[in-house]
Scaffold this motif. Structure first.
Motif, short mmCIF file in Angstrom:
data_model
loop_
_atom_site.label_atom_id
_atom_site.label_comp_id
_atom_site.label_asym_id
_atom_site.label_seq_id
_atom_site.Cartn_x
_atom_site.Cartn_y
_atom_site.Cartn_z
N ASP A 1 18.14 11.12 -11.54
CA ASP A 1 19.60 11.15 -11.74
C ASP A 1 20.27 10.15 -10.79
N GLN A 2 21.10 10.66 -9.85
CA GLN A 2 21.84 9.73 -9.00
C GLN A 2 21.08 9.32 -7.73
N LYS A 3 19.99 10.03 -7.45
CA LYS A 3 19.30 9.75 -6.18
C LYS A 3 18.09 8.85 -6.39
N GLU A 4 17.87 7.95 -5.45
CA GLU A 4 16.72 7.07 -5.59
C GLU A 4 16.22 6.59 -4.23
N PHE A 5 14.98 6.11 -4.22
CA PHE A 5 14.50 5.38 -3.05
C PHE A 5 13.68 4.20 -3.53
N THR A 6 13.55 3.22 -2.66
CA THR A 6 12.85 1.99 -3.01
C THR A 6 11.83 1.64 -1.94
N LEU A 7 10.70 1.17 -2.39
CA LEU A 7 9.71 0.60 -1.48
C LEU A 7 9.60 -0.88 -1.84
N ASP A 8 10.03 -1.73 -0.93
CA ASP A 8 10.02 -3.16 -1.18
C ASP A 8 9.03 -3.79 -0.19
N THR A 9 7.90 -4.29 -0.71
CA THR A 9 6.87 -4.78 0.22
C THR A 9 7.32 -6.04 0.95
N ARG A 10 8.35 -6.72 0.45
CA ARG A 10 8.86 -7.90 1.18
C ARG A 10 9.48 -7.47 2.50
N GLU A 11 10.21 -6.34 2.47
CA GLU A 11 10.80 -5.81 3.71
C GLU A 11 9.70 -5.38 4.68
N ILE A 12 8.67 -4.75 4.10
CA ILE A 12 7.59 -4.24 4.94
C ILE A 12 6.81 -5.40 5.55
N ARG A 13 6.58 -6.42 4.74
CA ARG A 13 5.87 -7.61 5.24
C ARG A 13 6.63 -8.25 6.38
N GLU A 14 7.94 -8.29 6.24
CA GLU A 14 8.75 -8.92 7.27
C GLU A 14 8.61 -8.18 8.60
N ILE A 15 8.55 -6.87 8.52
CA ILE A 15 8.38 -6.08 9.75
C ILE A 15 6.97 -6.26 10.32
N LEU A 16 5.99 -6.27 9.43
CA LEU A 16 4.60 -6.24 9.88
C LEU A 16 4.05 -7.59 10.32
N GLY A 17 4.62 -8.67 9.82
CA GLY A 17 4.02 -9.98 10.12
C GLY A 17 2.64 -10.05 9.50
N ASP A 18 1.63 -10.33 10.32
CA ASP A 18 0.29 -10.49 9.75
C ASP A 18 -0.55 -9.21 9.82
N VAL A 19 0.07 -8.09 10.10
CA VAL A 19 -0.67 -6.83 10.10
C VAL A 19 -0.93 -6.40 8.66
N SER A 20 -2.16 -5.99 8.40
CA SER A 20 -2.53 -5.61 7.04
C SER A 20 -1.95 -4.27 6.64
N PHE A 21 -1.62 -4.13 5.35
CA PHE A 21 -1.19 -2.84 4.81
C PHE A 21 -2.33 -1.83 4.88
N GLN A 22 -3.54 -2.34 5.02
CA GLN A 22 -4.69 -1.44 5.08
C GLN A 22 -4.93 -0.92 6.50
N ASN A 23 -4.16 -1.45 7.44
CA ASN A 23 -4.25 -0.93 8.81
C ASN A 23 -3.97 0.58 8.79
N GLY A 24 -4.75 1.33 9.55
CA GLY A 24 -4.68 2.79 9.51
C GLY A 24 -3.29 3.38 9.61
N GLU A 25 -2.58 3.01 10.66
CA GLU A 25 -1.25 3.60 10.86
C GLU A 25 -0.27 3.16 9.79
N VAL A 26 -0.41 1.90 9.37
CA VAL A 26 0.49 1.38 8.35
C VAL A 26 0.27 2.10 7.04
N SER A 27 -0.99 2.27 6.65
CA SER A 27 -1.22 2.89 5.36
C SER A 27 -0.86 4.37 5.39
N SER A 28 -1.02 5.03 6.54
CA SER A 28 -0.54 6.42 6.64
C SER A 28 0.97 6.45 6.47
#
Lengths: 123, 182
Positions: B139-166
């Motif tokens: 309905d009116q509520k939503e959330f978004t996961l944008d990997t571009r934002e996440i990449r910007e925060i992470l730099g070269d840290v992999s999404f498969q990194n333990g803490e990141v993937s958790s």
């Protein structure tokens, strides 16, 4: 609502650590077939379990990736293990549990789990 | 047929990856009053010409040379139409492809959405060279996961990194729960 602020904190905590990306040339690649055939026969839990195990065990030199259909749809889910300097090993009809066994015995232990390989099935 | 709509999402997204997309947008939208669920998967991949597009809904068509499409599109179309919903696909060469499927969630033949978070998680963590924008809307509520934002925060840290993937798993599940609380 969970925000990305928490991720920034995680990133900051990691400053100074090196070698995050596991895509280095000398690492092992574990590849899961994720075409329609793979997905239909249960590849998603296999893939996600592998990612989870690699995280939990902090295996920085193992990369879990995915590929399309390799033309052996009846044997899906298929997992291929590429260890540097060794022949590719193709595991067929995988489950999350079998994948963990392969990770432990083959990727980490160095012994191919013959029972699950394509060669075994074809014989 | 795939037993969950979320598996169709995973499957259709593979086509986008094969099409060389750099950005894949996935939207799941639930309208509780109307009992409708809409699904959109848009990419900026190589696209298809009219002839390919016509044949793409044919289960016996596959562009084997590129391995772009097989049973995936017909499966999704069938799943949507079985619930009395609709299916649309449009595409333009060198621009991208847009897939839309609508489901009547109160129809007895409507499959469950299933574990959409697992689908998004596996796409995001095993295709790090691609960007994904996933939106889940009730309905009116939503959330978004944008990997571009996440990449910007992470730099070269992999999404498969333990803490990141958790974090990614929790981000998906906690925000989904919150969006579902009306």
């Amino acid at each position: 609502m969970k925000s990305l602020e928490e991720l920034k904190a995680i990133r900051e905590k990691m400053q100074g650590q090196v070698g995050f990306r596991s895509e280095n040339e000398d690492g092992t690649r574990v590849v899961v077939g994720m075409a329609t055939c793979g997905i239909a026969s249960g590849a998603r839990p296999v893939l996600n379990e592998l990612v989870k195990q690699v995280n939990d065990r902090k295996l920085t030199d193992v990369a879990v990736t995915q590929t399309g259909c390799i033309g052996l749809c009846q044997y899906e889910p298929i997992v291929e293990v590429y260890k540097p300097g060794e022949e590719k090993v193709t595991y067929v009809k995988m489950t999350a549990d079998k994948a963990v066994e392969v990770l432990e015995k083959h990727v980490l232990g160095g012994t191919v789990v013959e029972d699950y390989t394509l060669n075994k099935i074809k014989l | 047929m795939l037993p969950e709509i979320s598996l169709n999402v995973l499957d259709i997204a593979q086509n986008s990856i094969k099409a060389g997309a750099t950005l894949v947008e996935i939207v799941v939208e639930k309208k509780t009053e109307e009992q409708i669920m809409n699904l959109m998967i848009n990419d900026d991949g190589c696209g298809m010409d009219e002839e390919q597009l016509e044949r793409v809904i044919d289960p016996f068509f596959t562009s084997r040379s590129t391995r772009k499409i097989g049973l995936g599109v017909p499966f999704l179309k069938q799943a949507a139409e079985a619930s009395g919903g609709t299916f649309r696909i449009s595409s333009e060469v060198n621009v991208g492809t847009r897939v839309f499927a609508s489901f009547h969630t109160d129809h007895i033949d409507c499959m469950p959405l299933g574990d959409i978070n697992s689908t998004i998680f596996s796409l995001v963590t095993t295709n790090e060279e691609l960007n994904f924008v996933y939106t889940y809307r009730v309905d009116q509520k939503e959330f978004t996961l944008d990997t571009r934002e996440i990449r910007e925060i992470l730099g070269d840290v992999s999404f498969q990194n333990g803490e990141v993937s958790s974090f990614l798993r929790e981000y998906l599940s906690e925000n989904q729960l919150e969006v579902e609380q009306q």
